[in-house]
Design a protein around this motif. Sequence first.
Motif, short mmCIF file in Angstrom:
data_model
loop_
_atom_site.label_atom_id
_atom_site.label_comp_id
_atom_site.label_asym_id
_atom_site.label_seq_id
_atom_site.Cartn_x
_atom_site.Cartn_y
_atom_site.Cartn_z
N ILE A 172 45.26 35.69 -15.51
CA ILE A 172 44.42 35.67 -16.71
C ILE A 172 45.11 36.53 -17.76
O ILE A 172 45.39 37.71 -17.52
N GLY A 173 45.41 35.97 -18.93
CA GLY A 173 46.10 36.73 -19.96
C GLY A 173 45.75 36.26 -21.36
O GLY A 173 45.01 35.28 -21.53
N ASP A 174 46.29 36.98 -22.36
CA ASP A 174 45.92 36.66 -23.75
C ASP A 174 47.12 36.58 -24.69
O ASP A 174 46.93 36.46 -25.90
N ARG A 175 48.34 36.67 -24.16
CA ARG A 175 49.53 36.63 -25.00
C ARG A 175 50.55 35.67 -24.41
O ARG A 175 50.53 35.35 -23.22
N HIS A 176 51.51 35.24 -25.26
CA HIS A 176 52.54 34.32 -24.75
C HIS A 176 53.40 34.99 -23.69
O HIS A 176 54.00 34.32 -22.84
N HIS A 177 53.45 36.33 -23.72
CA HIS A 177 54.20 37.05 -22.68
C HIS A 177 53.61 36.76 -21.30
O HIS A 177 54.35 36.69 -20.31
N ASP A 178 52.29 36.60 -21.23
CA ASP A 178 51.65 36.27 -19.96
C ASP A 178 52.07 34.88 -19.49
O ASP A 178 52.41 34.67 -18.33
N VAL A 179 52.03 33.93 -20.42
CA VAL A 179 52.41 32.56 -20.08
C VAL A 179 53.88 32.50 -19.67
O VAL A 179 54.24 31.89 -18.65
N ASP A 184 57.85 32.02 -14.88
CA ASP A 184 58.98 32.41 -14.04
C ASP A 184 58.63 32.41 -12.56
O ASP A 184 59.52 32.33 -11.70
N HIS A 185 57.33 32.53 -12.25
CA HIS A 185 56.88 32.59 -10.85
C HIS A 185 56.04 31.37 -10.47
O HIS A 185 55.40 31.36 -9.40
N ASP A 186 56.01 30.36 -11.34
CA ASP A 186 55.21 29.15 -11.11
C ASP A 186 53.74 29.47 -10.88
O ASP A 186 53.07 28.84 -10.05
N VAL A 187 53.24 30.46 -11.63
CA VAL A 187 51.83 30.82 -11.55
C VAL A 187 51.11 30.27 -12.78
O VAL A 187 51.53 30.54 -13.91
N PRO A 188 50.06 29.49 -12.61
CA PRO A 188 49.32 28.99 -13.78
C PRO A 188 48.59 30.11 -14.49
O PRO A 188 48.27 31.15 -13.89
N VAL A 189 48.33 29.89 -15.77
CA VAL A 189 47.68 30.90 -16.61
C VAL A 189 46.41 30.35 -17.21
O VAL A 189 46.36 29.20 -17.67
N ILE A 190 45.38 31.17 -17.21
CA ILE A 190 44.18 30.90 -18.00
C ILE A 190 44.25 31.83 -19.20
O ILE A 190 44.30 33.06 -19.04
N ALA A 192 42.91 33.76 -22.34
CA ALA A 192 41.64 34.30 -22.84
C ALA A 192 41.71 34.48 -24.35
O ALA A 192 42.45 35.33 -24.86
N ARG A 193 40.92 33.72 -25.06
CA ARG A 193 40.97 33.76 -26.52
C ARG A 193 40.27 34.97 -27.12
O ARG A 193 40.38 35.21 -28.33
N TRP A 194 39.56 35.76 -26.30
CA TRP A 194 38.90 36.96 -26.86
C TRP A 194 39.89 38.10 -27.04
O TRP A 194 39.54 39.15 -27.56
N GLY A 195 41.13 37.93 -26.63
CA GLY A 195 42.13 38.98 -26.75
C GLY A 195 42.85 38.97 -28.09
O GLY A 195 42.27 38.59 -29.11
N PHE A 196 44.12 39.32 -28.07
CA PHE A 196 44.86 39.54 -29.31
C PHE A 196 45.89 38.46 -29.61
O PHE A 196 46.58 38.53 -30.61
N GLY A 197 46.00 37.46 -28.76
CA GLY A 197 46.97 36.41 -28.98
C GLY A 197 46.51 35.41 -30.03
O GLY A 197 45.31 35.28 -30.31
N SER A 198 47.45 34.70 -30.60
CA SER A 198 47.14 33.65 -31.56
C SER A 198 47.10 32.30 -30.84
O SER A 198 47.54 32.17 -29.70
N SER A 199 46.58 31.30 -31.52
CA SER A 199 46.49 29.97 -30.91
C SER A 199 47.87 29.42 -30.56
O SER A 199 48.01 28.65 -29.61
N ALA A 200 48.89 29.84 -31.31
CA ALA A 200 50.25 29.37 -31.03
C ALA A 200 50.76 29.87 -29.69
O ALA A 200 51.70 29.29 -29.12
N GLU A 201 50.15 30.93 -29.17
CA GLU A 201 50.61 31.51 -27.91
C GLU A 201 50.00 30.85 -26.68
O GLU A 201 50.36 31.17 -25.55
N GLU A 202 49.08 29.92 -26.90
CA GLU A 202 48.39 29.28 -25.78
C GLU A 202 49.24 28.23 -25.08
O GLU A 202 48.94 27.85 -23.94
N ALA A 203 50.28 27.76 -25.74
CA ALA A 203 51.10 26.67 -25.19
C ALA A 203 51.61 27.03 -23.80
O ALA A 203 52.17 28.10 -23.59
#
Length: 228
Positions: A172-179, A184-190, A192-203
Amino acid sequence: MGIQQYSCVLWDVDGTIADASAGILPRIATVLAELGKPPTPAERVNEWIGPPMLESFQTIAGLTADEALTAVTAYRALASSHGYAESVRLYEGVADLIHDVALAGIPQSTASTKPQNQVQAIFEHFGITDLFVAVHGARPEPDAHDTKADVLGRALDDLASRGIDLSKPVLIGDRHHDVDGATDHDVPVIFARWGFGSSAEEAGAQHVVDTPAELRVLLLGHSDASAA
């Protein structure tokens, strides 16, 4: 959607579980002023929350590698003197969700690029440490270059050593760094839009959620806290 959609849950911390911006941003401003550097433009302030601080002092503030190391050292001295849990709040509904995920028997860990000692201090302050199998963050040395992938890799190795089922992990993360780090570890990401990331980082995220209630459905298969 069954309760065991994910076999274990890994959490980013800043912008996902906790909002520490009320302490982080003034400390950054103080450090930049002490170094004679210009303040961060208002439109870029949120970029500080989440990524490794050593990286951000270079990419956001334009410091050299040596200057960034000095800045991180000064920043962490301020954070230590203020108290790591000072000016930190937990996002409404997230602690309850973490509690219910633990109650459902789904192992949880953190995978944060916030220094591990700071994460531990915040969790102890709010009384949520025992809800996690393990707490993993960046190494506390100022010159540590831990990326999200580095910390996530250590967290996964630790969970594996404890016999945790890693067949269906999720971060669970909120930035493109999380994605990026999770990829790199083939772990899916959910995301969280309540954090500090922008919509562009959701990809690249498997799912995007606007509220902890939506996240609850993905993790537990229901939206009712009383059903946990």
